[in-house]
Motif scaffolding. Sequence first.
Motif, PDB file in Angstrom:
ATOM      1  N   THR A 168       5.951  11.989   0.563  1.00  0.00           N
ATOM      2  CA  THR A 168       7.004  11.708   1.535  1.00  0.00           C
ATOM      3  C   THR A 168       6.607  10.524   2.403  1.00  0.00           C
ATOM      4  N   HIS A 169       7.615   9.814   2.899  1.00  0.00           N
ATOM      5  CA  HIS A 169       7.394   8.731   3.860  1.00  0.00           C
ATOM      6  C   HIS A 169       8.007   9.153   5.187  1.00  0.00           C
ATOM      7  N   TRP A 170       7.285   8.896   6.278  1.00  0.00           N
ATOM      8  CA  TRP A 170       7.709   9.317   7.611  1.00  0.00           C
ATOM      9  C   TRP A 170       7.850   8.100   8.522  1.00  0.00           C
ATOM     10  N   ARG A 171       8.951   8.043   9.287  1.00  0.00           N
ATOM     11  CA  ARG A 171       9.207   6.905  10.161  1.00  0.00           C
ATOM     12  C   ARG A 171       9.950   7.359  11.408  1.00  0.00           C
ATOM     13  N   GLN A 172       9.682   6.669  12.494  1.00  0.00           N
ATOM     14  CA  GLN A 172      10.433   6.890  13.720  1.00  0.00           C
ATOM     15  C   GLN A 172      11.704   6.035  13.696  1.00  0.00           C
ATOM     16  N   ASP A 173      12.843   6.666  13.862  1.00  0.00           N
ATOM     17  CA  ASP A 173      14.087   5.899  13.928  1.00  0.00           C
ATOM     18  C   ASP A 173      14.286   5.267  15.304  1.00  0.00           C
ATOM     19  N   GLU A 174      13.701   5.889  16.322  1.00  0.00           N
ATOM     20  CA  GLU A 174      13.725   5.364  17.685  1.00  0.00           C
ATOM     21  C   GLU A 174      12.302   5.427  18.230  1.00  0.00           C
ATOM     22  N   PRO A 175      11.942   4.545  19.165  1.00  0.00           N
ATOM     23  CA  PRO A 175      10.559   4.478  19.646  1.00  0.00           C
ATOM     24  C   PRO A 175       9.972   5.796  20.120  1.00  0.00           C
ATOM     25  N   GLU A 176      10.768   6.648  20.752  1.00  0.00           N
ATOM     26  CA  GLU A 176      10.231   7.900  21.274  1.00  0.00           C
ATOM     27  C   GLU A 176      10.705   9.115  20.490  1.00  0.00           C
ATOM     28  N   ALA A 177      11.259   8.868  19.308  1.00  0.00           N
ATOM     29  CA  ALA A 177      11.756   9.976  18.484  1.00  0.00           C
ATOM     30  C   ALA A 177      10.624  10.557  17.644  1.00  0.00           C
ATOM     31  N   THR A 178      10.778  11.804  17.237  1.00  0.00           N
ATOM     32  CA  THR A 178       9.824  12.424  16.327  1.00  0.00           C
ATOM     33  C   THR A 178      10.013  11.828  14.936  1.00  0.00           C
ATOM     34  N   PRO A 179       8.935  11.444  14.253  1.00  0.00           N
ATOM     35  CA  PRO A 179       9.072  10.885  12.907  1.00  0.00           C
ATOM     36  C   PRO A 179       9.805  11.845  11.972  1.00  0.00           C
ATOM     37  N   VAL A 180      10.590  11.284  11.071  1.00  0.00           N
ATOM     38  CA  VAL A 180      11.348  12.070  10.100  1.00  0.00           C
ATOM     39  C   VAL A 180      11.082  11.519   8.703  1.00  0.00           C
ATOM     40  N   ARG A 181      11.312  12.353   7.706  1.00  0.00           N
ATOM     41  CA  ARG A 181      11.169  11.911   6.319  1.00  0.00           C
ATOM     42  C   ARG A 181      12.282  10.919   5.979  1.00  0.00           C
ATOM     43  N   ALA A 220      12.234  20.296  -2.938  1.00  0.00           N
ATOM     44  CA  ALA A 220      11.047  21.144  -3.051  1.00  0.00           C
ATOM     45  C   ALA A 220      10.542  21.612  -1.697  1.00  0.00           C
ATOM     46  N   GLY A 221      10.074  22.851  -1.657  1.00  0.00           N
ATOM     47  CA  GLY A 221       9.381  23.339  -0.480  1.00  0.00           C
ATOM     48  C   GLY A 221       7.907  23.018  -0.635  1.00  0.00           C
ATOM     49  N   SER A 222       7.199  22.808   0.460  1.00  0.00           N
ATOM     50  CA  SER A 222       5.791  22.453   0.368  1.00  0.00           C
ATOM     51  C   SER A 222       5.124  22.654   1.720  1.00  0.00           C
ATOM     52  N   VAL A 223       3.820  22.531   1.693  1.00  0.00           N
ATOM     53  CA  VAL A 223       3.025  22.558   2.913  1.00  0.00           C
ATOM     54  C   VAL A 223       2.498  21.147   3.149  1.00  0.00           C
ATOM     55  N   LEU A 224       2.783  20.562   4.310  1.00  0.00           N
ATOM     56  CA  LEU A 224       2.270  19.239   4.626  1.00  0.00           C
ATOM     57  C   LEU A 224       0.754  19.339   4.757  1.00  0.00           C
ATOM     58  N   THR A 225       0.057  18.689   3.846  1.00  0.00           N
ATOM     59  CA  THR A 225      -1.389  18.819   3.754  1.00  0.00           C
ATOM     60  C   THR A 225      -2.120  17.614   4.308  1.00  0.00           C
ATOM     61  N   ALA A 226      -1.566  16.416   4.120  1.00  0.00           N
ATOM     62  CA  ALA A 226      -2.242  15.204   4.572  1.00  0.00           C
ATOM     63  C   ALA A 226      -1.226  14.165   5.020  1.00  0.00           C
ATOM     64  N   LEU A 227      -1.610  13.370   6.010  1.00  0.00           N
ATOM     65  CA  LEU A 227      -0.826  12.229   6.475  1.00  0.00           C
ATOM     66  C   LEU A 227      -1.723  11.002   6.438  1.00  0.00           C
ATOM     67  N   ILE A 228      -1.248   9.942   5.788  1.00  0.00           N
ATOM     68  CA  ILE A 228      -2.028   8.719   5.647  1.00  0.00           C
ATOM     69  C   ILE A 228      -1.392   7.613   6.475  1.00  0.00           C
ATOM     70  N   VAL A 229      -2.215   6.939   7.264  1.00  0.00           N
ATOM     71  CA  VAL A 229      -1.776   5.751   7.991  1.00  0.00           C
ATOM     72  C   VAL A 229      -2.209   4.543   7.163  1.00  0.00           C
ATOM     73  N   PRO A 230      -1.285   3.882   6.457  1.00  0.00           N
ATOM     74  CA  PRO A 230      -1.649   2.752   5.593  1.00  0.00           C
ATOM     75  C   PRO A 230      -2.098   1.548   6.413  1.00  0.00           C
ATOM     76  N   SER A 250       0.825  -1.208   0.000  1.00  0.00           N
ATOM     77  CA  SER A 250       0.000   0.000   0.000  1.00  0.00           C
ATOM     78  C   SER A 250       0.857   1.254   0.000  1.00  0.00           C
ATOM     79  N   VAL A 251       1.973   1.222   0.704  1.00  0.00           N
ATOM     80  CA  VAL A 251       2.882   2.373   0.726  1.00  0.00           C
ATOM     81  C   VAL A 251       3.406   2.652  -0.684  1.00  0.00           C
ATOM     82  N   LEU A 252       3.899   1.608  -1.335  1.00  0.00           N
ATOM     83  CA  LEU A 252       4.424   1.778  -2.686  1.00  0.00           C
ATOM     84  C   LEU A 252       3.304   2.091  -3.675  1.00  0.00           C
TER      85      LEU A 252
END
Length: 311
Positions: free
Chosen positions: A50-63, A71-81, A21-23
């Motif tokens: 963009t894809h977002w993931r936590q590198d550590e359990p309590e870390a803030t998700p990163v691209r 590219a610059g952009s405005v984050l408009t939507a986040l999908i939980v697959p 689903s991600v791909l």
Amino acid sequence: MTQAQSIEIGLVLYPGVQQASVLGLTDLFGVANRIAASYAQQPGPSLRITHWRQDEPEATPVRVFDNEASAGSVLTALIVPPTLAEPADVAPTASLTSWLREQHGSGVVLGSVCAGAFLLAETGVMAQRPMTTHWAYANQLQERFPDVRVDVDRLVIDDGDVISAGGLMAWTDLGLRLVDRLLGPTVMIETARMLLVDPPGREQRYYSVFSPKLTHGDAAALRVQHWLQATQAMDIALATLAAQARLEERTFLRRFQKATGMTTTEYCQRLRVGRARELLQFSNAPTDRVAWEVGYNDPSAFRKVFTAWSV
């Protein structure tokens, strides 16, 4: 391409996420971009995936993936697959849940597919709101989140600032719904044709001719836009809209027009005309009945508005 021409859609990666689903969503949005570019007479908006993931359990998700890294952009939507794991095994970290809640609070639309509904519901934003998931998970979702209004009879529930989709493959429906909202119905239909999948017509909303501006960054105006879409603009009293925005009426009117490029009256008329088009296309209801359904007590007034926005 300028920064204003990129609209970012993020996919949330979590343990057990269904990679197909991600791909698939990444490819669907990529196809939509190519189709949008082929229609454009001049450079227009494109989707930054963009894809977002936590590198550590309590870390803030990163691209961890970006199809337009510069590219610059405005984050408009986040999908939980979706996930192939059982919902009971989906255990989001507190930091991921908090991050999703914060993003939603800043105006980002949140979406879920299938068992991804459990992670989305964990944020608390679905309290007292309708939500769908796979029919086999309905009882589990309701028991785990009793304040959510679970409705698995619907494949997609678009509630403005949150969108949920049902079965494992319903990521196509959710993806096309976002393409419709962000790039317009023509691009959405052509994307569906290219991928040989059915457009999300089972709720009969994909012929909307109105794609409102959602990347202006004004959280108060966004709240009202999402609320109007969810309620089909049935209550458009200024006092009600200002209350939704949590602003004084005069301040709200000024900010809403600056953010959307339209007055509240124009904006609501366009939403209602879009709904009327759906009813006229997909039902046998007479025009007077359609006028009443979309909020007009005077059929002649409805005809004037409908004609004005259909030219």
